[in-house]
Design an enzyme around this catalytic site. Structure first.
Site, PDB file in Angstrom:
ATOM      1  N   GLU A 129      35.773  77.405  36.343  1.00 23.04           N
ATOM      2  CA  GLU A 129      35.890  77.987  37.689  1.00 23.04           C
ATOM      3  C   GLU A 129      36.828  79.194  37.714  1.00 23.04           C
ATOM      4  OE1 GLU A 129      36.859  75.079  40.689  1.00 23.04           O
ATOM      5  OE2 GLU A 129      35.056  73.909  40.284  1.00 23.04           O
ATOM      6  N   GLU A 196      29.591  79.945  45.151  1.00 25.03           N
ATOM      7  CA  GLU A 196      29.693  78.826  46.096  1.00 25.03           C
ATOM      8  C   GLU A 196      30.336  79.268  47.415  1.00 25.03           C
ATOM      9  OE1 GLU A 196      31.282  75.123  44.599  1.00 25.03           O
ATOM     10  OE2 GLU A 196      31.367  74.243  46.612  1.00 25.03           O
TER      11      GLU A 196
END
Ligand code: KIV
Length: 303
Positions: A129, A196
């Site tokens: 991430e 996202e």
């Protein structure tokens, strides 16, 4: 993983997803379908449904292990889940999340963790991430020969530092920073990037700058593909659902009613019926009765 058609009793041969076939899908404008899976049965469902990619997401921390965030899940827990998923998959490309705290510290830590995932689970790629220092970590893992998927926007592992579980890139400056992170991950060699919880207009503005496949979750329709969490799309998870979740089934209600029906039947002695038990030859049953009748009945232990 090598490309090649697979045949199964269930249907026509389906080609394995490869890094090359993903790039070709993007080039041809063919949408990429990705779903998470966390165990053997969910992997088998993803396989049978014919998705292109499967993510062993660290969302398992919440959906499977019952934590309140993705932070607590450990490398060992993720390895066990990913190995089970591998056993249920043959055609989709399989990506495994490196959990929080397992790669951020140094390039050496990131490479060692990614190698462990590849060696012990047989995943095709790992996902990490954020931009920033994760760009260096991605470059190091890729240099070690392991494909990496990036993830920008709402990055649940660091939700506490980005204002919680909320959409990212809602100001022009934030959107530019997001674009910079995505292009840096692409330049570092990531084969694909998850977007996202990003406003659709921001995604649409960034997409022309990216040549690698972008898989969206709450990032609008202009990405190259979509990903949803298995338990969210099937309605198994009882926790909060983000606005981007579309429920395609309500399996939790069906599961609860099936287990309740079973418990009722156990209590009413309706289950089991003769067809649920095992038989014994009549003459053996007769012999057993004779043997037991001839022996002294056992006394209660403390009688
Ligand atoms: O862990 C996960 O399930 C994910 C998806 C939401 C992309 O990272």
């Amino acid at each position: 993983m090598s490309a090649g058609p697979l045949s199964s009793a269930a249907g026509p041969a389906r080609a394995r997803t490869t890094f090359a076939s993903l790039a070709a899908m993007k080039a041809q404008g063919e949408p990429i379908a990705m779903v998470t899976a966390y165990d053997y049965p969910s992997a088998q469902v993803a396989e049978a449904a014919g998705v292109d990619m499967v993510l062993v997401g660290d969302s398992a921390a919440m959906t499977v292990l019952g934590h309140e965030s993705t932070v607590p899940v450990t490398v060992d827990e993720m390895l066990m889940l990913a190995a089970a998923v591998r056993r249920g998959l043959s055609t989709p490309l399989m990506v495994a999340d490196l959990p929080f705290g397992s790669y951020e510290g140094s390039d050496e830590q990131a490479v060692a963790t990614a190698q462990r995932f590849l060696k012990t689970t047989g995943c095709d790629a790992v996902k990490i991430e954020r931009g920033g220092s994760s760009v260096d970590r991605a470059r190091a893992i890729i240099a070690a020969g392991i494909p990496v998927m990036g993830h920008v926007g709402l990055t649940p592992q660091t939700a506490a530092t980005i204002g919680g579980y909320r959409a990212q890139g809602r100001t022009a400056e934030e959107a530019v920073a997001l674009c910079e992170s995505a292009t840096a991950l692409q330049d570092a060699g990531c084969f694909a990037i998850v977007f996202e919880a990003i406003p659709s207009a921001v995604t649409a503005a960034i997409m022309p700058r990216l040549t690698v496949p972008v898989i969206g979750i709450g990032a609008g329709p202009s990405t190259d593909g979509q990903v949803l969490v298995f338990h969210d799309l099937l309605g198994i998870y009882d926790g909060h659902a983000a606005r981007f979740v579309k429920r395609y089934a309500n399996l939790r209600a069906e599961m609860v009613s099936a287990v309740a029906a079973y418990a009722d039947e156990v209590r009413s002695r309706e289950y089991p019926q003769p067809e649920h038990g095992y038989g014994m030859p009549v003459e053996e049953a007769a012999r057993l009765r004779a043997i037991l009748d001839a022996s002294t009945p056992p006394r209660a232990k403390w009688a």
